[in-house]
Design an enzyme around this catalytic site. Structure first.
Site, PDB file in Angstrom:
ATOM      1  N   SER A 239       2.944   5.543  -3.680  1.00 39.74           N
ATOM      2  CA  SER A 239       4.050   6.486  -3.533  1.00 39.74           C
ATOM      3  C   SER A 239       3.908   7.680  -4.475  1.00 39.74           C
ATOM      4  O   SER A 239       3.028   8.506  -4.313  1.00 39.74           O
ATOM      5  CB  SER A 239       5.372   5.752  -3.745  1.00 39.74           C
ATOM      6  OG  SER A 239       6.468   6.573  -3.459  1.00 39.74           O
TER       7      SER A 239
ATOM      8  N   ASP B 147       6.510  13.351  -1.491  1.00 41.18           N
ATOM      9  CA  ASP B 147       5.782  12.508  -2.430  1.00 41.18           C
ATOM     10  C   ASP B 147       4.485  12.042  -1.773  1.00 41.18           C
ATOM     11  O   ASP B 147       4.099  12.541  -0.711  1.00 41.18           O
ATOM     12  CB  ASP B 147       6.646  11.333  -2.891  1.00 41.18           C
ATOM     13  CG  ASP B 147       6.946  10.345  -1.771  1.00 41.18           C
ATOM     14  OD1 ASP B 147       6.827  10.721  -0.586  1.00 41.18           O
ATOM     15  OD2 ASP B 147       7.304   9.190  -2.074  1.00 41.18           O
TER      16      ASP B 147
ATOM     17  N   ASP C 196       3.504   9.368  -0.156  1.00 43.77           N
ATOM     18  CA  ASP C 196       3.440   8.664   1.132  1.00 43.77           C
ATOM     19  C   ASP C 196       4.471   9.163   2.136  1.00 43.77           C
ATOM     20  O   ASP C 196       4.665   8.556   3.186  1.00 43.77           O
ATOM     21  CB  ASP C 196       3.563   7.148   0.944  1.00 43.77           C
ATOM     22  CG  ASP C 196       4.906   6.710   0.383  1.00 43.77           C
ATOM     23  OD1 ASP C 196       5.565   7.520  -0.290  1.00 43.77           O
ATOM     24  OD2 ASP C 196       5.294   5.548   0.602  1.00 43.77           O
TER      25      ASP C 196
ATOM     26  N   ASP D 141       7.796   9.436   2.192  1.00 44.37           N
ATOM     27  CA  ASP D 141       9.128   8.877   2.447  1.00 44.37           C
ATOM     28  C   ASP D 141      10.217   9.561   1.627  1.00 44.37           C
ATOM     29  O   ASP D 141      11.398   9.282   1.815  1.00 44.37           O
ATOM     30  CB  ASP D 141       9.154   7.356   2.249  1.00 44.37           C
ATOM     31  CG  ASP D 141       8.878   6.911   0.823  1.00 44.37           C
ATOM     32  OD1 ASP D 141       8.527   7.765  -0.021  1.00 44.37           O
ATOM     33  OD2 ASP D 141       8.997   5.697   0.549  1.00 44.37           O
TER      34      ASP D 141
END
Length: 447
Positions: free
Chosen positions: A97, A240, A242, A244
């Site tokens: 992340s 960010d 990834d 999400d």
């Protein structure tokens, strides 16, 4: 029982002496035992270790009787939606992340596409401690490659079903800072189909994140904010590692904290629905409670972490949830953080309200805020939290210690993913902010 999961998933630091392949294999075996067969959808972010880690975990799942459908590079929320939409037994996402490039990690999702609950995390941790014999050759299941573009249409069609897309077609010029990662594989295609003009920043893929750190914060977005000022856009969004989380900026390059953009979206949804539960962690501003209740909503606090927000939303039938870090969860779409759908939802809110993001943000009460992350071993971070808890008396202690004073508040909590003590202080004046900061840092032993 060894603790594997942090605030969001399992995190591993890929530095010499910090990890070993045997441990990674055992983690894969525990996840395989948790799923106990079936078909699992797997994906990864762009980190330099993601492909190798994906092959290790995917290979172990396959050897233990789990059929793996591998999407390769994909944003986490796309994989999560498709786990549910395509009827998979679960999902595995290889990502750390927002963490720096030397980290990687594993997020595990159930058949609903939501990251497993805290109880299910403990179940996987207990399985990690159990010995299990190797399987015979006839137990092995295949690893099948799946094209992102093939499945992405399901996701796009769902968004079109939820929102009146014609109302936003061709209406916006948007800048997006992709942090050199996987959101750049999806958002440009969706915006192009809507006739939205996109100005891309850090759009090329690189596992070293050369443009900026993958955590979108006020300090890490300074250069992006300067660029946005010159681009002539309606607003900007920064992702960010990834995809999400989405941190928004006004067209003038001012970073809108995640709990403020969350309030703007929640207020619009509350007006449309006539009320409902809004869920947010204890790290969110005191402004959130006042704004939500002013529009007939009911605020519910949770521990920090989208896992807690998601599962609380599902348990109480909540309207939406959000975090101060830019994570927004809209259960009508899917009860997970999704920076891509949140960007589309923001355009819907701005279009329907007839205001710019800058105007909406200016209408919210302004507070002075100080955020810090102090690197320290976890045992020292816990000791610091305990010392403050004993001194303040009345406090919210579900995650660290939060104290509200009316004109100000603070939260001190150990990170769930790093050896870091996280500090948030907010006050209505600079003087009060500095007073609280000095008081806290003296007790932590930092000048």
């Amino acid at each position: 029982m060894e603790k594997l999961f942090g605030t969001n998933g399992i995190r591993i630091e890929f530095l010499e002496g910090k990890y070993d392949l045997t441990r990674l294999t055992r983690i894969g075996e525990a996840i395989a035992s948790f799923f106990a067969g079936g078909e699992v959808l797997m994906g990864r972010d762009v980190r330099s270790t993601s492909q190798a880690l994906s092959r290790i975990i995917g290979g172990v799942l396959s050897m233990h009787g789990v059929e793996v459908h591998d999407m390769g590079l994909v944003p986490t929320p796309i994989l999560q939606y498709l786990v549910k939409a395509e009827g998979y037994a679960g999902g595995v996402m290889i990502t750390a992340s927002h963490n720096p490039p030397q980290y990687n990690g594993i997020k595990v999702m159930g058949s609903n596409g939501v990251e497993v609950s805290r109880d299910e995390e403990r179940r996987i941790e207990s399985l990690y401690g159990e010995a299990r014999p190797a399987k015979s050759f006839d137990h092995v299941k295949p690893i099948i490659s799946v094209e992102l573009d093939y499945l992405l249409k399901r996701y796009e069609e769902h968004l079109y079903d939820l929102l009146p897309m014609n109302a936003i077609k061709g209406r916006f010029t948007v800048a997006a800072d992709f942090a050199n990662s996987v959101a750049s594989l999806v958002l440009p295609k969706i915006l192009d189909g809507l006739g939205i003009r996109l100005k891309s920043i850090n759009g090329h893929l690189s596992g070293l994140f050369p443009g900026r750190t993958p955590e979108p914060r006020q300090d890490t977005l300074a250069e992006t904010a300067r660029a946005v000022k010159e681009l002539g856009v309606d607003f900007a969004v920064a992702f960010d590692g990834d995809g999400d989380r989405s941190m928004f900026m006004t067209g003038e390059g001012e970073v809108v904290p995640g709990d403020r953009s969350g309030v703007i979206l929640a207020n619009a949804l509350l007006e449309e629905s006539g009320g409902g539960y809004v869920v947010t962690p204890v790290s969110s501003s005191s402004v959130v409670k006042a704004e939500v209740e002013r529009r007939g909503g009911k605020l519910v606090w949770t521990r920090v972490g989208s896992v807690d927000v998601s599962h609380t939303l599902m348990e109480i039938g909540g309207l939406c949830g959000f975090e101060d870090n830019g994570g927004f969860i809209w259960p009508r779409h899917h009860p997970v953080r999704d920076g891509i759908s949140t960007t589309i939802l923001m355009m819907h809110v701005l279009s329907k309200g007839g205001k710019s993001l800058s105007q909406y943000y200016s209408e919210l009460p302004r507070m002075y805020i100080h955020r810090d992350r102090l690197e320290m071993p976890r045992d020292k971070a816990l000791a610091a939290v305990d010392a403050i808890r004993r001194e303040v008396g009345d406090a919210v202690t579900m995650d660290g210690v939060r104290v509200d004073y009316g004109d100000s508040w603070f939260l001190v909590r150990p990170s769930g993913t790093e050896d870091v003590l996280r500090i948030t202080i907010e006050a209505s004046s600079k003087e009060r902010l500095e007073e609280l900061r000095k008081w806290l840092y003296q007790r932590i032993g930092v000048q």
